[in-house]
Design an enzyme around this catalytic site. Structure first.
Site, short mmCIF file in Angstrom:
data_model
loop_
_atom_site.label_atom_id
_atom_site.label_comp_id
_atom_site.label_asym_id
_atom_site.label_seq_id
_atom_site.Cartn_x
_atom_site.Cartn_y
_atom_site.Cartn_z
N ASP A 1 24.22 29.56 -26.69
CA ASP A 1 25.44 30.24 -27.16
C ASP A 1 25.15 31.71 -27.47
O ASP A 1 25.96 32.59 -27.19
CB ASP A 1 25.97 29.55 -28.42
CG ASP A 1 26.25 28.07 -28.16
OD1 ASP A 1 26.82 27.77 -27.10
OD2 ASP A 1 25.89 27.24 -29.01
N HIS B 1 27.54 23.45 -31.76
CA HIS B 1 27.40 23.69 -30.32
C HIS B 1 28.43 22.88 -29.54
O HIS B 1 28.08 21.95 -28.82
CB HIS B 1 25.96 23.38 -29.86
CG HIS B 1 25.80 23.56 -28.38
ND1 HIS B 1 25.85 24.80 -27.76
CD2 HIS B 1 25.63 22.67 -27.37
CE1 HIS B 1 25.71 24.65 -26.45
NE2 HIS B 1 25.58 23.36 -26.19
P1 NAD Z 1 19.69 15.66 -16.30
O1 NAD Z 1 20.50 14.44 -16.00
O2 NAD Z 1 19.35 16.58 -15.18
O3 NAD Z 1 18.32 15.26 -17.01
C1 NAD Z 1 18.25 14.40 -18.08
C2 NAD Z 1 16.94 13.66 -17.97
O4 NAD Z 1 16.85 12.78 -19.09
C3 NAD Z 1 16.82 12.78 -16.72
O5 NAD Z 1 15.64 13.10 -16.00
C4 NAD Z 1 16.78 11.37 -17.26
O6 NAD Z 1 15.96 10.48 -16.50
C5 NAD Z 1 16.18 11.63 -18.64
N1 NAD Z 1 16.36 10.51 -19.56
C6 NAD Z 1 17.42 9.69 -19.72
N2 NAD Z 1 17.15 8.75 -20.63
C7 NAD Z 1 15.90 9.01 -21.09
C8 NAD Z 1 15.05 8.39 -22.05
N3 NAD Z 1 15.44 7.32 -22.74
N4 NAD Z 1 13.82 8.91 -22.24
C9 NAD Z 1 13.42 10.00 -21.56
N5 NAD Z 1 14.16 10.62 -20.64
C10 NAD Z 1 15.39 10.13 -20.41
O7 NAD Z 1 20.47 16.46 -17.45
P2 NAD Z 1 20.23 17.97 -17.93
O8 NAD Z 1 21.13 18.84 -17.17
O9 NAD Z 1 18.78 18.24 -17.96
O10 NAD Z 1 20.84 17.87 -19.41
C11 NAD Z 1 20.21 17.10 -20.40
C12 NAD Z 1 20.97 17.14 -21.71
O11 NAD Z 1 20.97 18.48 -22.23
C13 NAD Z 1 22.44 16.76 -21.59
O12 NAD Z 1 22.80 15.95 -22.68
C14 NAD Z 1 23.17 18.08 -21.68
O13 NAD Z 1 24.47 17.97 -22.16
C15 NAD Z 1 22.29 18.82 -22.65
N6 NAD Z 1 22.41 20.29 -22.64
C16 NAD Z 1 22.37 20.91 -23.85
C17 NAD Z 1 22.47 22.29 -23.92
C18 NAD Z 1 22.39 22.99 -25.24
O14 NAD Z 1 22.75 24.17 -25.30
N7 NAD Z 1 21.91 22.37 -26.29
C19 NAD Z 1 22.62 23.03 -22.74
C20 NAD Z 1 22.66 22.36 -21.53
C21 NAD Z 1 22.56 20.96 -21.49
C1 LMR Z 2 26.24 24.16 -22.44
O1 LMR Z 2 26.65 24.79 -23.42
O2 LMR Z 2 26.21 24.66 -21.30
C2 LMR Z 2 25.71 22.78 -22.64
O3 LMR Z 2 25.99 22.30 -23.92
C3 LMR Z 2 26.11 21.83 -21.58
C4 LMR Z 2 27.57 21.49 -21.59
O4 LMR Z 2 27.90 20.31 -21.56
O5 LMR Z 2 28.40 22.41 -21.59
#
Ligand code: NAD
Ligand code: LMR
Length: 323
Positions: free
Chosen positions: A144, A172
């Site tokens: 953010d 967030h």
């Molecule tokens: P993705 O699907 O590409 O990767 C997620 C990974 O988690 C996968 O490889 C999956 O196998 C793994 N996984 C699932 N269950 C698991 C477990 N029990 N133990 C270990 N690994 C496990 O998703 P992504 O794009 O990498 O996003 C991941 C998360 O991050 C999502 O929840 C997304 O919303 C969040 N996210 C948060 C922010 C933030 O600003 N905080 C920003 C972007 C994404």
């Molecule tokens: C973001 O801010 O990009 C992440 O939290 C992923 C989402 O679901 O928007």
């Protein structure tokens, strides 16, 4: 020596976070491939990869200094972050149980959404295990801040947008994200006729990416950048570097200066600029004094949403839903 662990290491975000002496990767799938790939990078870091079999989580976490958790499903168009709770709440709870058992002193950085709920979940799990240190648990809200720096660049005039300080507080997700444009440094002004649109773009920047990716997930590359920035800040501060401040979602009553912010906002979990140090969150900085009337309204909407999200996370651990 710093050992960092990525739980959810094979995903879009997790794959992109290498930085330290020892990097342990854990995921339910694909870690052998990600480990082989990363191990070709000419860095000092020793890379190891684990799957759930053969006590993989235990081996990954043992000796960890920093644990980053991007495990869980990302959004598809039309979903809110709260829609991810059903699946990600249990994933985060179970991984944090592992942290409580195998690396209770590690700095734990939660990326998995919905952060407003997954961080309270992590706190409750650590509390239940008797190892909760609020100074060591962080919700990663850096994306953010990164967005706010980028989207205000035309007004800051800085060639490198990251040189601006644009505090973003609250939570967030959508309206819980509160950019404080009155507190930017170096001081620059946002024209009144652009204010609402800019606030909206920072609050809903995640949706912009989800929509553009059209079903292929949410932000990964900008999140990897943000995740690296925050993890690096934690490690540098742990190694003694002074003056590092980053907004992050913490349990306010457990961090110096936090009680005052909890009192002013009415919530215990909140993202605010935090001074980082050898023990993690050394001081929560209250920047609410002197905010504008517009910002007060944004904060009121934030707190309403945040309260429900926090409560949902706490309840999930205290009164787990039937399986
Ligand atoms: P993705 O699907 O590409 O990767 C997620 C990974 O988690 C996968 O490889 C999956 O196998 C793994 N996984 C699932 N269950 C698991 C477990 N029990 N133990 C270990 N690994 C496990 O998703 P992504 O794009 O990498 O996003 C991941 C998360 O991050 C999502 O929840 C997304 O919303 C969040 N996210 C948060 C922010 C933030 O600003 N905080 C920003 C972007 C994404
Ligand atoms: C973001 O801010 O990009 C992440 O939290 C992923 C989402 O679901 O928007």
């Amino acid at each position: 020596m710093v050992k960092a662990v990525v739980l959810g290491a094979s995903g879009g975000i997790g794959q992109a976070c290498p930085l330290v002496d020892e990097l342990a990767l854990y995921d339910v799938v694909n870690t052998p491939g990600v480990t082989a790939d990363l191990s070709h990078i000419s860095s000092v870091a020793k890379i190891t990869g684990y799957l759930p079999k053969d006590d993989g989580l235990k081996h990954a976490l043992t000796g960890a200094d920093v644990v980053v958790i991007p495990a869980g499903i990302p959004r598809k168009p039309g979903m809110t972050r709260d829609d991810l709770f059903k699946i990600n709440a249990g994933i985060v709870r179970d991984l944090v149980k592992g942290i409580a058992e195998f690396s209770p002193k590690a700095f734990t950085l939660v990326i998995s959404n919905p952060v407003n709920s997954t961080v309270p979940i992590a706190a409750e799990v650590l509390k239940a295990a008797g190892v909760f240190d609020p100074k060591r648990l962080f919700g990663v809200t850096t994306l953010d801040v990164v967005r706010a720096e980028t989207f205000t660049q035309e007004f800051s005039g800085l060639q490198d947008p990251s040189k601006a300080t644009v505090p973003v507080i609250g939570g967030h997700s959508g309206e819980t994200i509160v950019p404080l444009f009155s507190k930017v440094a170096p001081g620059f002004k946002i024209p009144a006729d652009r204010y609402d649109a800019l606030i909206n773009r920072v609050q809903f920047g995640g949706d912009e990416v989800v929509k553009a990716k059209d079903g292929a997930g949410s932000a990964t590359l900008s999140m990897a950048f943000a995740g690296f920035r925050f993890t690096e800040a934690i490690i540098k501060a742990a190694k003694g570097e002074k003056g590092i401040v980053e907004p992050t979602f913490v349990y306010l009553p457990g961090v110096e200066g936090g009680a005052e912010i909890a009192k002013a906002t009415g919530v215990d979990f909140f993202s605010t600029p935090v001074e980082l140090g050898p023990n993690g969150a050394e001081k929560a900085i209250n920047i609410l004094d002197g905010i504008t009337e517009q910002e007060k309204k944004l904060l009121a909407a934030c707190v309403t949403g945040l309260k429900g999200n926090i409560e949902k996370g706490v309840e999930f651990v205290k009164n787990p839903p039937p399986k």
